[in-house]
Design an enzyme around this catalytic site. Structure first.
Site, PDB file in Angstrom:
ATOM      1  N   PHE A  41      36.800  39.828  42.430  1.00 41.45           N
ATOM      2  CA  PHE A  41      36.753  39.123  41.029  1.00 41.45           C
ATOM      3  C   PHE A  41      36.918  40.106  39.960  1.00 41.45           C
ATOM      4  O   PHE A  41      36.416  41.151  39.923  1.00 41.45           O
ATOM      5  CB  PHE A  41      35.454  38.193  40.808  1.00 41.45           C
ATOM      6  CG  PHE A  41      35.308  37.206  41.893  1.00 41.45           C
ATOM      7  CD1 PHE A  41      35.942  35.891  41.617  1.00 41.45           C
ATOM      8  CD2 PHE A  41      34.939  37.189  42.960  1.00 41.45           C
ATOM      9  CE1 PHE A  41      35.616  34.865  42.289  1.00 41.45           C
ATOM     10  CE2 PHE A  41      34.809  35.958  43.782  1.00 41.45           C
ATOM     11  CZ  PHE A  41      35.092  35.020  43.584  1.00 41.45           C
TER      12      PHE A  41
ATOM     13  N   HIS B 299      31.909  35.556  37.228  1.00 42.55           N
ATOM     14  CA  HIS B 299      32.892  35.346  38.568  1.00 42.55           C
ATOM     15  C   HIS B 299      34.095  34.405  37.712  1.00 42.55           C
ATOM     16  O   HIS B 299      35.084  33.793  38.644  1.00 42.55           O
ATOM     17  CB  HIS B 299      32.516  34.447  39.791  1.00 42.55           C
ATOM     18  CG  HIS B 299      31.631  35.322  40.570  1.00 42.55           C
ATOM     19  ND1 HIS B 299      30.301  35.626  40.206  1.00 42.55           N
ATOM     20  CD2 HIS B 299      31.800  35.876  41.658  1.00 42.55           C
ATOM     21  CE1 HIS B 299      29.749  36.367  41.047  1.00 42.55           C
ATOM     22  NE2 HIS B 299      30.639  36.469  42.176  1.00 42.55           N
TER      23      HIS B 299
ATOM     24  N   GLU C 147      36.996  44.027  50.046  1.00 46.03           N
ATOM     25  CA  GLU C 147      35.865  43.486  50.819  1.00 46.03           C
ATOM     26  C   GLU C 147      36.505  42.239  51.608  1.00 46.03           C
ATOM     27  O   GLU C 147      36.881  41.308  50.990  1.00 46.03           O
ATOM     28  CB  GLU C 147      34.867  43.086  49.653  1.00 46.03           C
ATOM     29  CG  GLU C 147      34.404  44.350  49.227  1.00 46.03           C
ATOM     30  CD  GLU C 147      33.850  44.090  47.766  1.00 46.03           C
ATOM     31  OE1 GLU C 147      34.056  43.041  46.969  1.00 46.03           O
ATOM     32  OE2 GLU C 147      33.674  45.164  47.132  1.00 46.03           O
TER      33      GLU C 147
ATOM     34  N   ASP D 155      35.831  40.291  37.278  1.00 47.02           N
ATOM     35  CA  ASP D 155      34.686  40.559  36.631  1.00 47.02           C
ATOM     36  C   ASP D 155      33.847  41.649  37.073  1.00 47.02           C
ATOM     37  O   ASP D 155      33.003  42.426  36.410  1.00 47.02           O
ATOM     38  CB  ASP D 155      33.621  39.263  36.776  1.00 47.02           C
ATOM     39  CG  ASP D 155      34.334  37.794  36.519  1.00 47.02           C
ATOM     40  OD1 ASP D 155      34.184  37.374  35.467  1.00 47.02           O
ATOM     41  OD2 ASP D 155      35.234  37.473  37.395  1.00 47.02           O
ATOM     42  N   PHE D 156      34.287  42.039  38.371  1.00 42.22           N
ATOM     43  CA  PHE D 156      33.577  43.278  39.104  1.00 42.22           C
ATOM     44  C   PHE D 156      34.131  44.483  38.456  1.00 42.22           C
ATOM     45  O   PHE D 156      33.869  45.595  38.820  1.00 42.22           O
ATOM     46  CB  PHE D 156      33.616  43.242  40.396  1.00 42.22           C
ATOM     47  CG  PHE D 156      33.203  41.935  41.311  1.00 42.22           C
ATOM     48  CD1 PHE D 156      32.312  41.164  40.532  1.00 42.22           C
ATOM     49  CD2 PHE D 156      33.586  41.792  42.491  1.00 42.22           C
ATOM     50  CE1 PHE D 156      31.750  39.984  41.094  1.00 42.22           C
ATOM     51  CE2 PHE D 156      33.221  40.572  43.352  1.00 42.22           C
ATOM     52  CZ  PHE D 156      32.186  39.771  42.409  1.00 42.22           C
TER      53      PHE D 156
ATOM     54  N   GLU E 176      33.178  49.043  45.221  1.00 48.11           N
ATOM     55  CA  GLU E 176      34.359  48.996  44.341  1.00 48.11           C
ATOM     56  C   GLU E 176      34.901  50.421  43.965  1.00 48.11           C
ATOM     57  O   GLU E 176      36.018  50.833  43.845  1.00 48.11           O
ATOM     58  CB  GLU E 176      34.211  48.048  43.221  1.00 48.11           C
ATOM     59  CG  GLU E 176      34.334  46.797  43.790  1.00 48.11           C
ATOM     60  CD  GLU E 176      33.060  45.965  44.177  1.00 48.11           C
ATOM     61  OE1 GLU E 176      32.100  46.920  43.976  1.00 48.11           O
ATOM     62  OE2 GLU E 176      33.027  44.720  44.408  1.00 48.11           O
TER      63      GLU E 176
END
Lengths: 338, 375, 335
Positions: A92, A138, A29, A94-95, A69
Site C-alpha cells: 500500500f 491503507h 511481501e 501508505d507504507f 520495505e
C-alpha cells in the site's frame, strides 16, 4: 484480444516481461506468498493476488520478502544499478513512510548525483485509493508526493488496457517508476491484447471529446468523469476528458490544447487538495492558458482529511460523478460568457 | 402475405464483429423519396468508421423512424421502405409491431470469431465467415491493415453460400509479428501455406493495396490455385506509391498524427473516427510491429517506390480491378496498367479504400464479377 | 605510470604477495594524503560543502578492496573518500568533484558525499546514514539471479549501525542468502555521540547472531587482520555461503566533518592513536621487519602519491566550473 481485468492485465504484463527478459525480477511481501511455509508455496501472489501464478512459471524471478520495505525497496535500487530490472511491490502506498529514503534520496537521485552515469531501471508497484473501508493508513492517494520528486516517473493507469501497456513500458524504462494501481479498479474488465505492447510514458489519453469543458481526471477518477460526462451530455454539456496516464512526465500539451479549445477546466483528483495534482494542473493551466480561460479552474478532490473508515463517511470522501457534474455545471455557469 | 413483402425494413447494419450499436449521423434522403438499388439512405457511425446505409430494396422511403443522433443497437429499425401504394396505417402498424417485439442481439452472440492457425511454425490469424460448397474467397489486406478493412464486405460476400476468409498477413493484426524476409515472396509463401493448412486448393483471391501485390504475385507463381483475381486500389501495377503515407504510418505514434495519416486513405478524411485511429495506434504499439512494418516497407516500397511490380500479362484468370478516382496512395492511373482481360472499375468520390468508402458499390461489383464466372 | 596505477589496488589480492602489499600500501597512502590535504585545503575556505575525512581508517578500505574485483560492488557512507579510492575511483576525478568542478567524477553534481562510479563498482558515498546496506542487498540479489560470483560490501559506521535499514538489510540478506558483507566501521563516535552511549558500547558484531550470520570483530588499524577477516567472509559469500558481519574497531583522526572542534574527544586521544596504532606505521613496521618490502620501495610510493595529490589539487583549483546548462541535465535517462 480478449477481455481481461485490470489485475489480469498487470499479471500478464509481469509474466510477459519476465519471459522476455530474465533480468526482470519481481519481489515484495507475499508476492509468492508462502515461501518456507509447510503448505502451498504460491499461496497468495500478493495481498490481492496480482502476482498469483508467476512463481509456477518463473520460480527464479519472483521472491517473497520479509516485511522490511526499506530493505527491499533499497534492494530494488541496488539491483537496478547492477544488472536487473526489478519490479518491487510496495503493498500500500501508505507504507512509503518507512522506505521513502530509499526511493527519493537513493533511487531517484543516483543519476543526478553521479553526474549522469547511473541507470536505475526499477519499478515500484503500489496500491492506492479509498473505497474499500480500509481506513486512513491503507487508502491514501499519495502520488503527488512522488510527482514532486525529480528523478522519479509516476504512472497511474485508469483501465486494463493502459495498465498492461504502461506497466510494460515502465519495466523497460531506464528510470525509476512508481506505478500506482487503484485497488478498486482491479476487478474492472476491458479489451486487452494478448501480445505485449507499450504505451509511451508522458502521453495523455483523450478519453472523450467535447467542446464545453475539459475534465482532467486521474486514475479511478476517469470513470467518475465518464459517468458525469454521460449525464451532462443529456443536458447538452459536452465535456472532454483527459486522462494524463502518467503524472511525471505530465503531458501538459494535451491538457493545454484541450483547455484552449474549451476554455474551462475541472480537475478530478482522489488525493488531498493541497499540493496535489489538482492544484498543480490548475496552476499550470492558469499560467499557460490564461487568455483562453472563460472561468476559474475548479478542483474536485478528497477533503483535506485522512480517509475515514465508516462507509457512510468514506462514500462522501471520494469524488463521485455527481460532484464532478456539479463542478462542471458551476464552471459552465460562471465566468465570461462564451 | 403479399403486404409483408411490400414492406422492407431499413435496419441498423452490423459492420464488423465488434459492432453492437451505431449512431445515426444524418439522413441522406427525405421521406417519400424514390430509392433504387444502391442508393444511400442514411449515414451511420459505427465505432470504427462512418458509412452510408444503402437501401436494401427499391421503393419509397416511407418512414424515417430513427432520429439523427440516436444511438441504436444493431438490427434496430432505422426506417421503412415500401411501395407508394401501401397505406400509412400499415406502415404505422409495422413500426409499432417491430418496436414492441425487437430484442437487440446479445453482445457478440454467436458471431464468427477470429481464429489462428500455424503456418510454417508461425501464428496466422484469420476470420472465416459463411459456409459454402464453392470455391472460397480469400481477402488480403494492405500495408498496416488487417481483417477489419473488410468489415463492410465479408458478410455481404458470404451471403448466398460462399466461404470467405480474411487473413492477417505476417506483421499485421493478430498474426505473428515475425515477418521473416518481409518481402513479397515471403508474403506469397504465407498465403500458400495458409491455403495448405486450411485445405484450400483454389480460391478467389482479393487483394487490397499491398495485399493486391501479394495476390497478383501469388497468381503468377501459383496460377492453378487461383480461380479469379480481384485487385482493389492495388499495389503491383506500377511503381508510384505515396511514400509519405508509408513513412507517416510507420512514424505516427500519436493520435493526431495518425488521424492525419489515415485521412489520406479516404476521399473524405472525416470518415476517420476516433476508434479507427485508436485501433491503429493500439496495433502499432504491439511489440514487433514497428520492426515488421519497417522491414516490409524497406523491401516492398524502398525510397517511396514499389520495388516489385509483377508482370500480370501471362495470368489468364478472370480479373477485376477496382479503384477510387481520388486515391492518394496508389494513383488511379495504375488501373490502366491492368491486363487487357481485366474488368476495370473506377469509382467516383472514392479514395484508397473503395471497399470501405464505397462498400455497397464495391460489394455489388464483386458480386457481379463472381456471378459472371459462375454463370 | 598512469593515474589509475598510482591510485592503488584494483586487482584482487587474496594472497599477500609483494605486488599485493605494494598495492595495499599505495592505497592507504593515497587515502591518507588525500584526506590530510583536504583537511589543510578546507581550512583555506576553498572547498565548498561538507567534507568527512577517512584518515585513520585506511586499513579497512584497503583490506577489503584487496579481495574485490572491478565488478564487485561497494556501498559507502558520508565518509566515503577512502572506499572510493580503494575501489579504484579516479583520484583526480574525485578531487575535481570535491571542488565542485565540471571534470569531477560526478560532474560537480554530487560532491564529497556522493562520489560514485558504477563502472568501478562504487555505488556511492552516501549522505544518508544507513542508506547503503539496502543497496548491496540488491546487488547481491542481482549476482544471485544472474548466476555470477559477484559480491557486494556495505560500509556503515557505528552510528549507522543503529539505523533500522541496517537491521532490515542484514535480515533480508540472511533470508535471501545473499553474497553480501556488512562492514561496521566503529570509530567510537556517531557524529559527536559516543558508541559507548548509543549502542551501550557492545560489540556490534554480536548482532550478527540475531540474523543467523557469522559476526567477527577485527582491529581496524591492522591491515593484515582486516585482510584476513574480509577474505574469509568474501570467499564464503562467493561460494554461496551467505552474508557476514564484520565490525572493525578503529579511530578517526579528524572530526565528524571538517570544522568539527571535537571538544567531545578525550585528551590526547587522537595523538595517542597516531603514535601507537597508525595503520600506515604498523604496516610499514611489519613488512620491513619481515623483509617483505624495503623502506625505499615504500618511500618511493610516498613520493609518487604526494606528487599525485599535489597535481590533483592544483588542477582541481584551476579546473572550470560546470556550465549553467548542466543544472538540469542528468535527472532522467529519458523524460
Amino acid at each position: 484480444m480478449s477481455r481481461k481485468s485490470y489485475m489480469q492485465a498487470i499479471n500478464e504484463a509481469l509474466a510477459q516481461e519476465m519471459e522476455r527478459d530474465p533480468t526482470v525480477v519481481v519481489f515484495g511481501e507475499d508476492n509468492v506468498g508462502g515461501t518456507g511455509s509447510p503448505g502451498e508455496i504460491d499461496a497468495w501472489g500478493g495481498v490481492m493476488g496480482v502476482t498469483k501464478g508467476l512463481y509456477g512459471k518463473f520460480p527464479n524471478q519472483i521472491l517473497d520478502t520479509p516485511i522490511s520495505e526499506s530493505a527491499f525497496i533499497g534492494a530494488a535500487a541496488g539491483a537496478a544499478c547492477s544488472g536487473l530490472r526489478p519490479v518491487a511491490e510496495l503493498m500500500f502506498v501508505d507504507f512509503m513512510g518507512v522506505c521513502f529514503d530509499q526511493i527519493f534520496n537513493q533511487a531517484a537521485k543516483f543519476r543526478y548525483m553521479f553526474g549522469g552515469k547511473a541507470r536505475t531501471p526499477m519499478v515500484i508497484r503500489t496500491m492506492y485509493g479509498a473505497g474499500i473501508r480500509a481506513a486512513s493508513q491503507h487508502s491514501q492517494a499519495l502520488y503527488p508526493i512522488f510527482t514532486h520528486i525529480p528523478g522519479l516517473k509516476v504512472v497511474i493507469p485508469s483501465n486494463p488496457y493502459d495498465a498492461k501497456g504502461l506497466l510494460i513500458a515502465s519495466i523497460r524504462d531506464d528510470d525509476p517508476v512508481i506505478f500506482f494501481e487503484n485497488k478498486v479498479l482491479y476487478a474492472i474488465e476491458g479489451e486487452v491484447p494478448d501480445e505485449p505492447y507499450t504505451i509511451p510514458l508522458g502521453e495523455a489519453e483523450i478519453v472523450r471529446e467535447g467542446e464545453d469543458v475539459t475534465i482532467v481526471a486521474i486514475g479511478r477518477m476517469v470513470s467518475m468523469a465518464e459517468q458525469a460526462a454521460a449525464s451532462l451530455a443529456d443536458d447538452g454539456i459536452e465535456v472532454e476528458i483527459v486522462d494524463p496516464r502518467t503524472l511525471s512526465p505530465l503531458d501538459e500539451d494535451t491538457i493545454y490544447e484541450s483547455v484552449e479549445n474549451t476554455g474551462r477546466l475541472v480537475v478530478v483528483d482522489e488525493a488531498y487538495p493541497r499540493c496535489s495534482m489538482a492544484s498543480d494542473i490548475s496552476a499550470l493551466v492558469a499560467q499557460n492558458c490564461f487568455e483562453h480561460l472563460k472561468a476559474a479552474p475548479k478542483m474536485v478532490t478528497a477533503p483535506h482529511t485522512p480517509p475515514p473508515f465508516s462507509g457512510s463517511l468514506e462514500d462522501l470522501y471520494v469524488p463521485d460523478p455527481e460532484k464532478v457534474a456539479n463542478a462542471v455545471r458551476e464552471t459552465v455557469g460562471q465566468g465570461v460568457a462564451s | 402475405m403479399s403486404e409483408a413483402k411490400a414492406l422492407t425494413k431499413l435496419g441498423m447494419p452490423k459492420w464488423g464483429l465488434s459492432m453492437t450499436e451505431g449512431t445515426v449521423v444524418q439522413w441522406l434522403v427525405e421521406e417519400g423519396a424514390e430509392l433504387n438499388n444502391g442508393d444511400e439512405v442514411v449515414e451511420v457511425e459505427s465505432e470504427k468508421i462512418n458509412n452510408a446505409v444503402e437501401t436494401p430494396a427499391p421503393g419509397v422511403l416511407r418512414r424515417r423512424v430513427a432520429k439523427e443522433g440516436d444511438v441504436l443497437p444493431v438490427g434496430a429499425l432505422l426506417g421503412v421502405i415500401a411501395d407508394a401504394s401501401v397505406p400509412d396505417e400499415e406502415i404505422d402498424a409495422y413500426v409499432e409491431e417491430f418496436q414492441a417485439n425487437f430484442v437487440p442481439e446479445e453482445e457478440e452472440a454467436g458471431g464468427p470469431e477470429p481464429q489462428t492457425v500455424e503456418v510454417g511454425g508461425k501464428r496466422i490469424q484469420y476470420l472465416k465467415v459463411g459456409e459454402g460448397e464453392g470455391t472460397p474467397l480469400l481477402l488480403l489486406h494492405g500495408f498496416g491493415g488487417d481483417t477489419n478493412i473488410w468489415i463492410f464486405n465479408q458478410e455481404a460476400l458470404a451471403e448466398g453460400g460462399r466461404t470467405v476468409y480474411a487473413v492477417d498477413l505476417p506483421g499485421h493484426g493478430g498474426s505473428t509479428k515475425d515477418v521473416g524476409e518481409g518481402d513479397l515472396a515471403s508474403l506469397v509463401g504465407t498465403v500458400a501455406g495458409f491455403m495448405d493448412e486450411m485445405g484450400i486448393e483454389k480460391a478467389h483471391l482479393f487483394g487490397h493495396s499491398m495485399g493486391g501485390a501479394v495476390a497478383a504475385s501469388f497468381a503468377i507463381r501459383h496460377p492453378e490455385r487461383v480461380q479469379s483475381l480481384s485487385l482493389i486500389a492495388s499495389a503491383g501495377l506500377g511503381e508510384e506509391i505515396n511514400g509519405e503515407y508509408i513513412e507517416g504510418f510507420i512514424a505516427a505514434n500519436r493520435r493526431k498524427e495518425m488521424k492525419n495519416v489515415l485521412g489520406l486513405l479516404f476521399a473524405n478524411p472525416d470518415l476517420v473516427n476516433r476508434q479507427l485511429v485508436n485501433d491503429v495506434i493500439r496495433f502499432k504499439r504491439l511489440d514487433g510491429v514497428d520492426e515488421a512494418l519497417r522491414k516490409i516497407a524497406d523491401n516492398l516500397f524502398p525510397s517511396g517506390r514499389q520495388a516489385d511490380v509483377p508482370d500480370l500479362a501471362g495470368v489468364e484468370v478472370p480479373m477485376l480491378v477496382v479503384w477510387g478516382r481520388e486515391d492518394k496512395i496508389v494513383p488511379v492511373s495504375h488501373s490502366e496498367n491492368a491486363p487487357a482481360n481485366a474488368r476495370v472499375e473506377v469509382l467516383d468520390e472514392t479514395g484508397h479504400m473503395p471497399q470501405m468508402e464505397a462498400a455497397g458499390q464495391t460489394n455489388r461489383l464483386i458480386g457481379e464479377f463472381l456471378d459472371s464466372q459462375e454463370g | 605510470m598512469t593515474e589509475s596505477e598510482v591510485a592503488g589496488a584494483r586487482e584482487r589480492h587474496e594472497e599477500l604477495d609483494k605486488g599485493a602489499l605494494l598495492d595495499a600500501y599505495r592505497t592507504m597512502r593515497t587515502i591518507r594524503d588525500f584526506e590530510e590535504r583536504l583537511h589543510t585545503e578546507f581550512a583555506t575556505g576553498e572547498i565548498p560543502g561538507f567534507v568527512h575525512l577517512y584518515a585513520g581508517e585506511e586499513a579497512i578500505a584497503a583490506g577489503f578492496m584487496a579481495h574485490l574485483d572491478g565488478d564487485d560492488y561497494v556501498a559507502s557512507t558520508h565518509r566515503g573518500h577512502g572506499h572510493s579510492i580503494a575501489k579504484g575511483c579516479d583520484v583526480k576525478g574525485m578531487m575535481f568533484e570535491i571542488y565542485g568542478k565540471d571534470a569531477g567524477i560526478c560532474r560537480g553534481k554530487g560532491g564529497s558525499m556522493h562520489i560514485a562510479d558504477l563502472d568501478k563498482g562504487m555505488l556511492g558515498a552516501n549522505g544518508i546514514v544507513g542508506g547503503g546496506p539496502p543497496l548491496v542487498c540488491g546487488v547481491g540479489l542481482s549476482a544471485k539471479v544472474r548466476g555470477t560470483d559477484q559480491v557486494a560490501v556495505s560500509f556503515t559506521g557505528d552510528g549507522g549501525a543503529n539505523q533500522g535499514t541496517v537491521f532490515e538489510s542484514m535480515n533480508l540478506a540472511s533470508a535471501w542468502d545473499l553474497p553480501v558483507i556488512f562492514v561496521i566501521e566503529n570509530n567510537g563516535y556517531a557524529e559527536a555521540t559516543a558508541q559507548a552511549f548509543s549502542s551501550k558500547g557492545i560489540d556490534i558484531a554480536k548482532r550478527a547472531d540475531g540474523f543467523s550470520m557469522p559476526g567477527v570483530v577485527v582491529d581496524g588499524h591492522d591491515f593484515f587482520a582486516v585482510h584476513e577477516a574480509a577474505g574469509e567472509a568474501i570467499r564464503r559469500a562467493r561460494q554461496g555461503g551467505g552474508p557476514s558481519l564484520i565490525e572493525c574497531k578503529v579511530n578517526r583522526y579528524y572530526g565528524h566533518f571538517e570544522g568539527d572542534a571535537q571538544t567531545y574527544r578525550g585528551e590526547n586521544e587522537v595523538e595517542n592513536v597516531r603514535k601507537e596504532k597508525d595503520c600506515l606505521m604498523l604496516f610499514r613496521q611489519r613488512v620491513t621487519s619481515a623483509g617483505l618490502l624495503d623502506e625505499a620501495e615504500l618511500d618511493k610510493i610516498d613520493e609518487e602519491v604526494k606528487n599525485l595529490i599535489d597535481e590533483a589539487v592544483r588542477e582541481a583549483k584551476e579546473a572550470p566550473e560546470p556550465s549553467p546548462e548542466n543544472l538540469t541535465t542528468d535527472v532522467y535517462v529519458s523524460y
